[in-house]
Design a protein around this motif. Sequence first.
Motif, PDB file in Angstrom:
ATOM      1  N   VAL A 354       0.847  -1.241   0.052  1.00  0.00           N
ATOM      2  CA  VAL A 354      -0.204   0.050   0.044  1.00  0.00           C
ATOM      3  C   VAL A 354       0.856   1.210  -0.001  1.00  0.00           C
ATOM      4  N   TYR A 355       2.065   1.110   0.559  1.00  0.00           N
ATOM      5  CA  TYR A 355       2.931   2.471   0.708  1.00  0.00           C
ATOM      6  C   TYR A 355       3.433   2.814  -0.678  1.00  0.00           C
ATOM      7  N   THR A 356       3.423   1.826  -1.589  1.00  0.00           N
ATOM      8  CA  THR A 356       3.985   2.272  -3.011  1.00  0.00           C
ATOM      9  C   THR A 356       2.936   3.165  -3.676  1.00  0.00           C
ATOM     10  N   SER A 357       1.908   3.130  -3.436  1.00  0.00           N
ATOM     11  CA  SER A 357       0.895   4.313  -3.787  1.00  0.00           C
ATOM     12  C   SER A 357       1.269   5.659  -3.391  1.00  0.00           C
ATOM     13  N   MET A 358       1.973   5.734  -2.619  1.00  0.00           N
ATOM     14  CA  MET A 358       2.333   7.232  -2.057  1.00  0.00           C
ATOM     15  C   MET A 358       3.440   7.633  -2.723  1.00  0.00           C
ATOM     16  N   LEU A 387       4.822  18.746   1.860  1.00  0.00           N
ATOM     17  CA  LEU A 387       6.009  18.307   2.598  1.00  0.00           C
ATOM     18  C   LEU A 387       5.602  17.797   3.883  1.00  0.00           C
ATOM     19  N   LEU A 388       4.633  18.528   4.601  1.00  0.00           N
ATOM     20  CA  LEU A 388       4.386  18.373   6.124  1.00  0.00           C
ATOM     21  C   LEU A 388       3.685  16.886   5.891  1.00  0.00           C
ATOM     22  N   PHE A 389       2.735  16.847   5.039  1.00  0.00           N
ATOM     23  CA  PHE A 389       1.833  15.518   4.782  1.00  0.00           C
ATOM     24  C   PHE A 389       2.890  14.263   4.658  1.00  0.00           C
ATOM     25  N   PHE A 390       3.815  14.471   3.941  1.00  0.00           N
ATOM     26  CA  PHE A 390       4.861  13.264   3.657  1.00  0.00           C
ATOM     27  C   PHE A 390       5.984  13.059   4.732  1.00  0.00           C
TER      28      PHE A 390
END
Length: 647
Positions: A354-358, A387-390
């Motif tokens: 699922v993290y690949t979608s990021m 930037l804060l989101f990631f």
Amino acid sequence: MKRFVITTIALLIVSAAAFCVISLPRDRGTERAEAGTLDLTGANFEDLIHPLDGEWDFYYGQLCAPEDFAVGAPAQPIGKSYVSVPGSWTDAGYPARGTGTYRLILETERESTLMLHMPEVTAACVVYIDGKKVHEAGRLGATDGYLPAARNEFISVTPKNGRTEIIVQAANRPGADVSGLYYSICVGRASVLLGDAMLRRVLLAAVFGMMLMMALYHFALFLWGRREKIYLWYILYVVVTVLRLSMESNALVQLFAPDGMTERLFGVFMSCFAAQALCLILFTFEVFGIPYWPRGSLAHTANTLCGGIMIADVQRRLRRILFNRIFYALCAGVMAVNIALYPIFPNFIPMPLVYTSMLPAIFVTVAVARRLKNAGEYRGLYFIALLLFFLWGVGAKVFGDNVFFVPGVLSNLFMTLTQAILLSRRYAEARAKEQSLAVENALLEQTAKTRADMVDILSHEVRTPLTVMSVYAQMAAEQIRDGRLDERTLADLVTVSDEAKRLSELTTDMLQLSRLTGCGADRAPVPVDVRALIDQIARLFEPLAKRAGRTISVHAQAHAPSVPGDAGALTRLFWNLLDNALTHGRGDIEIKVETVPNMLRVTVRDGGVIPPDLLLRVFGRGVFGAEGDTGLGLSICREIAARHGGE
């Protein structure tokens, strides 16, 4: 720049405040378990909540029941060990997939009734307290019979002789990256424990409500005219974010849903990551004007060879287009797999997938960093939100995922507020542009109307002077042809010259006037001898009247007072009245000038008859009494009189 800084700081304060009151642990004891025993005798339960953290007995590879401990520690292949709680048993070196049993001896004051908050256990569990099953989530057993679920529950605990045995059987799902007691089990007085847990969830629900209200507001804007895709991406982002955070570890679904986080809901939760990233990418595309699909055509690139481009340049362009399209296709495929397949096969797709979608969203963020130079302050604020989101997402996952309550509140709230401000700014700019266009259109319409009216007025005002000039010129020509060059001939030629000069001045005035009537309102008033003005106009019209077999007579009081005003405008007023009398009237024309209280009355009378249907509106614009007439003469008279304080 000042507003940008204030806005950024304000959003950070609001988001950080929401995170602090919702997510940060507070009023907690510091005692820790050692070698499978936690001593809370003498602990403060009136004000504090105590997490059952520390070293728990752990038995990997089998599910031990209370009766297995009745005769001592159960035999097992690996043997007894201790693991740190909260945390994954993978941190102690055990495989992620499998089963295990946790055991803790809790020592408290005798006969003290407490409450236990059982959090989510990754990913199925059975809990025993003093030999009695008190909690179950999912289904345990062999791997083939395993069914994951996550559920929160508040359990009443009454220690016997100040001693409580807590046994937790856990089994991990395939492909999971954490396992076992990843979150703290807490114990405390019912009022304190419930009050803290419910307050956090009420505040979290309030944040969700605020986010959904913003989405509903922008949905209304979208329906009522703002048909831009960016509004849809924002609405979808908010909905997906609220759905995801409500299923975040120990949030709302785990406590309030009857069966907690079931396998199907878990799949939906995982797909929300990809859906959230997709909405973020699409929103970013709209903000920075990035095309949804790489521009350029392979055929077009090949055809540029004919334009003299070097082969190396064409090859480089082809590689870039191919790379971009392959990259876009791979990103779209990853998104589709995560969004579509997780809800269908939640137990068979590895969780790290699922993290690949990021990753595509991160690549887009890097790409827009190059566009910030001339992007404007508010796009810069949105880039800060990205930037804060990631960064916060990665940091919270690594350092505080099992410590904070729904840590994603900070970054996601900041993102939604920033997007809302960006849309509000976009809406304000669009409204200002629309209003500017509306004003420009109104000015264009007014200009067009002004031009049309000026053409009508000029045609009306110019026609009669030209007729007068023509008559006087003909009279002078006849006199010259007959050899009669006398004072009358010179007077007629002077009259033609004066009328030509007046006509030129009239045309210039009409072109410069800002008002439609062209009555010289901007000029300073001067005393005007109305009697002399009327005598002059009457003399000019005498030849026209004589040709029609009519006469013009003027009757005026002696010593008639002057009137302050614009001589040119008053000339047009009386000129139009006489022209109207000659054109539409009958019989002789009588002009009377008399003084009434505070006024000077001028009457132009002839023997004509005004039809009854025109009588009440004869001074209106566009009312004409003959074919080809403009219908402006009397309306101009009324306007000039009104501007001179008359009627």
